[in-house]
Scaffold this motif. Structure first.
Motif, PDB file in Angstrom:
ATOM      1  N   TYR A  15     -26.655 -37.349 -33.947  1.00 36.07           N
ATOM      2  CA  TYR A  15     -26.514 -36.755 -32.246  1.00 36.07           C
ATOM      3  C   TYR A  15     -27.111 -37.880 -31.199  1.00 36.07           C
ATOM      4  O   TYR A  15     -28.100 -39.056 -31.602  1.00 36.07           O
ATOM      5  N   GLU A  19     -29.636 -34.835 -27.119  1.00 37.80           N
ATOM      6  CA  GLU A  19     -29.365 -33.073 -28.117  1.00 37.80           C
ATOM      7  C   GLU A  19     -30.361 -33.146 -29.379  1.00 37.80           C
ATOM      8  O   GLU A  19     -30.190 -31.623 -29.917  1.00 37.80           O
ATOM      9  N   GLU A 138     -27.238 -29.795 -40.481  1.00 36.54           N
ATOM     10  CA  GLU A 138     -26.163 -29.849 -39.607  1.00 36.54           C
ATOM     11  C   GLU A 138     -25.706 -31.343 -39.475  1.00 36.54           C
ATOM     12  O   GLU A 138     -26.412 -31.850 -38.519  1.00 36.54           O
ATOM     13  N   THR A 140     -22.713 -31.379 -36.704  1.00 37.41           N
ATOM     14  CA  THR A 140     -22.537 -31.777 -35.652  1.00 37.41           C
ATOM     15  C   THR A 140     -24.138 -30.317 -34.675  1.00 37.41           C
ATOM     16  O   THR A 140     -24.753 -29.193 -34.814  1.00 37.41           O
ATOM     17  N   ILE A 141     -23.382 -30.738 -33.151  1.00 34.32           N
ATOM     18  CA  ILE A 141     -24.841 -30.497 -31.957  1.00 34.32           C
ATOM     19  C   ILE A 141     -24.399 -28.510 -32.384  1.00 34.32           C
ATOM     20  O   ILE A 141     -25.570 -27.967 -32.140  1.00 34.32           O
ATOM     21  N   SER A 142     -23.715 -28.425 -32.377  1.00 31.21           N
ATOM     22  CA  SER A 142     -22.629 -26.921 -32.448  1.00 31.21           C
ATOM     23  C   SER A 142     -23.706 -25.820 -33.378  1.00 31.21           C
ATOM     24  O   SER A 142     -24.012 -24.828 -33.281  1.00 31.21           O
ATOM     25  N   ASN A 143     -23.457 -26.458 -33.968  1.00 33.11           N
ATOM     26  CA  ASN A 143     -23.568 -26.204 -35.762  1.00 33.11           C
ATOM     27  C   ASN A 143     -25.546 -25.727 -35.726  1.00 33.11           C
ATOM     28  O   ASN A 143     -25.975 -24.871 -36.316  1.00 33.11           O
ATOM     29  N   SER A 144     -25.303 -26.867 -35.431  1.00 35.92           N
ATOM     30  CA  SER A 144     -27.646 -26.971 -35.161  1.00 35.92           C
ATOM     31  C   SER A 144     -27.910 -26.257 -34.630  1.00 35.92           C
ATOM     32  O   SER A 144     -28.878 -24.492 -35.300  1.00 35.92           O
ATOM     33  N   VAL A 145     -26.924 -25.612 -33.183  1.00 39.28           N
ATOM     34  CA  VAL A 145     -28.186 -24.703 -32.304  1.00 39.28           C
ATOM     35  C   VAL A 145     -27.429 -23.751 -32.713  1.00 39.28           C
ATOM     36  O   VAL A 145     -27.986 -22.241 -32.938  1.00 39.28           O
ATOM     37  N   ASN A 146     -26.476 -22.744 -33.542  1.00 38.00           N
ATOM     38  CA  ASN A 146     -26.200 -21.883 -33.879  1.00 38.00           C
ATOM     39  C   ASN A 146     -27.334 -21.579 -34.878  1.00 38.00           C
ATOM     40  O   ASN A 146     -27.268 -20.016 -35.230  1.00 38.00           O
TER      41      ASN A 146
END
Length: 295
Positions: A15, A19, A138, A140-146
């Motif tokens: 990150y 992020e 997680e 990746t940033i996308s996985n964390s946010v999701n």
């Protein structure tokens, strides 16, 4: 939820700084908004800032307690269903322990609605920290946010709703005139809080085990979206009914009115003021105050 790991990395090398802030916002903002709403709903009889701060920081202790005992029992049970139920019980007991350690004997715990206020603050502290831990697990940033968003609409409401139920029964116990109803309601607090928590985790685990093609809209709607929505609607309905009952009881309590027959074992405010429980709390408060002055 289950499988809590204390080995999350807030400063994950995957990150960038901004992020991390994004993940923190998605993980914490929903809990903070609910905290604000709860405190606003209690604005006419505000709780001491010290008590509020203790509850909001209690997540560190409850997560540690729950995580330790969950890992401990995992060595003795292999059945996932049994473990899920036991882990739910451990988490709810951990939160109730915090309540009894810091709030139960506090002189400011003086009306029925306070049980809900304090328990929800304790639970949201737990849920918010747990959300951060899962999100930063997680890579990746996308996985964390999701993941954070998914938990914002499922797990955080779960902790909120179970804490409303627990706080309701704790107050019924706290303001009972006799020990029989006091102990029975304390048992109900943990029992029903655990049932709600465990049932949610088991149902979510079952839905997660289904072989669903996420690219197929019909499958996703029928086997994921609609069932989750149905679960959350049921949970919010339970919370609404319990919260309405709590507010009605609190109104009778504060106005020194009579309770309906099934709640005839409860004290009203005038009776509570002359009770041994109230005297004990005031005495403890005065002793602590004197010690603090000497210190």
């Amino acid at each position: 939820m289950v499988n809590i790991s204390l080995n999350f990395d807030l400063f994950n090398n995957y990150y960038y700084f901004y992020e991390r802030l994004i993940v923190l916002l998605f993980s914490l903002v929903p809990s903070l908004l609910i905290v604000w709403f709860i405190l606003y709903s209690d604005r006419k009889d505000k709780e001491p800032k010290k008590n509020i701060i203790i509850c909001l920081l209690s997540g560190i202790l409850t997560i540690s307690l729950a995580g330790y005992f969950e890992q401990l029992v995992a060595n003795y049970f292999s059945n996932q269903i049994i473990l899920t139920i036991i882990w739910a019980l451990i988490e709810e007991i951990s939160k109730v322990l915090i309540f009894f350690m810091f709030i139960f004997d506090n002189k400011h715990y003086d009306d029925i609605y306070d049980g809900v206020v304090y328990m929800t603050l304790i639970s949201l502290s737990f849920a918010g920290l747990e959300n951060i831990m899962y999100a930063f697990s997680e890579s990746t940033i996308s996985n964390s946010v999701n993941l954070a968003i998914m938990r914002d609409f499922t797990t955080i409401p779960l902790h909120l709703i179970s804490s409303i139920v627990i706080g309701y029964f704790l107050s019924l116990g706290n303001f009972s005139k006799d020990n029989k109803n006091k102990n029975l309601n304390f048992f109900k607090a943990i029992f029903f809080g655990t049932v709600i928590h465990a049932a949610f985790n088991l149902l979510m685990g079952f839905l997660g085990s289904l072989n669903v093609d996420l690219n197929n809209v019909i499958q996703t709607l029928l086997l994921q979206t609609f069932p989750i929505l149905a679960i959350m609607v049921i949970l919010f309905y339970i919370a609404y009914k319990v919260l309405r009952e709590t507010l009605n009881l609190n109104k009778s309590y504060v106005n020194n009115g009579k309770f309906e027959e099934k709640y005839s074992y409860l004290m009203n405010y005038k009776e509570y003021l002359i009770s041994s429980d109230r005297k004990k709390r005031v005495d403890m408060y005065n002793v602590t105050k004197v010690k603090n002055k000497k210190g």
